[in-house]
Write a protein that holds these residues in place. Structure first.
Motif: not given
Length: 268
Positions: A138, A149, A205, A209, A222-224, A227, A268
């Motif tokens: 992220s 993002s 991420d 955090y 923007g999220g992830t 993977e 989270k």
């Protein structure tokens, strides 16, 4: 004829001596060479884990106590106890994304538990356990940033990352116009972000955090976009150690101990 026989005897004796010395030397060889790592761990009554010292929530050296703390630390302690009871003590050596494979392969550590993503490329160098944590890459930015993002990473923007991580490869592929600046570790990268040397910092991420917790004026956006399955790495060819770690990991998950450790650190 006499000299020839004596010479032949000397050659045979020398060869046997060399073979004996080689055999003795092999017993003293570094971990993972002539002896299986798992057997050496039991013999030495210690298992050496390579862990991060600069990654809040996973592996961070506490300046007030001098001890390294985090999810990876507590998990490795639990794994050691599950595998060996009280007979084998866990020890810790600092690794970074850049140094962890080298320290593993030269025998300085027995296993690496250090937010290490399992990739096909890395499988050529080391062996991995089953996945012990699922993360995703992220972006971390200052609150109020114009970057929301990965789509906002255009020409003229600067993204900070860490040497030897999958993050540097991924960001160059997914945002080819942005400039990527690499640092030795996460502490340096985050310091650079706070000093205004970049527009965003990218890594998993789970690691970001920890940075946002340290300084709430920063946030993930923007999220992830990848993977990142984490695995425990061991020196290639040590199947017994991989099997033992996998068995212990499954046992910790089945008993609820894994979730207890995870919930302690990852909120989270």
């Amino acid at each position: 004829m006499f000299k020839t026989k004596n010479l032949l005897k000397m050659v045979v004796v020398s060869t046997m001596a060399a073979l004996l010395l080689a055999g003795c030397g092999g017993d003293k060889d570094s971990k993972g060479s002539s002896k299986d790592v798992l057997a050496k761990i039991k013999e030495d009554k210690k298992i050496v884990f390579g862990v991060k010292y600069d990654t809040r929530l996973f592996g961070l050296k506490n300046p007030s106590t001098g001890k390294v703390e985090g999810f990876d630390i507590d998990l490795s302690k639990a794994l050691a106890e599950e595998m060996f009871g009280k007979d084998v003590k866990p020890e810790y050596v600092e690794v970074t994304s850049k140094t962890r494979v080298g320290l593993l392969n030269n025998g300085k550590v027995d296993a690496v538990v250090a937010t290490m993503t399992i990739t096909d490329e890395r499988k050529k160098e080391v062996d991995f356990t089953d996945v012990y944590f699922d993360a995703g890459q992220s972006l971390l930015v200052k609150k109020g940033s114009k970057i929301h993002s990965i789509a906002d990473l255009k020409k003229g923007t600067k993204v900070l990352a860490v040497k030897g991580s999958t993050s540097t490869i991924n960001i160059r592929e997914k945002a080819p116009e942005t400039t990527v600046l690499e640092f030795e570790n996460y502490a340096e990268a985050f310091t650079a972000l706070k000093a205004g040397k970049g527009d965003a910092l990218t890594t998993d991420d789970s690691i970001l955090y920890g940075m946002a917790e340290e300084d709430p004026s920063y946030e993930l956006v923007g999220g992830t976009f990848t993977e990142e399955p984490y695995g425990i790495a061991v020196k290639k060819g040590n199947k017994d150690l991989v099997d033992a770690l996998n068995k212990a990991l499954k046992s910790l998950k089945d008993s609820g101990k894994y979730d207890e450790i995870k919930n302690k650190w990852i909120k989270k």
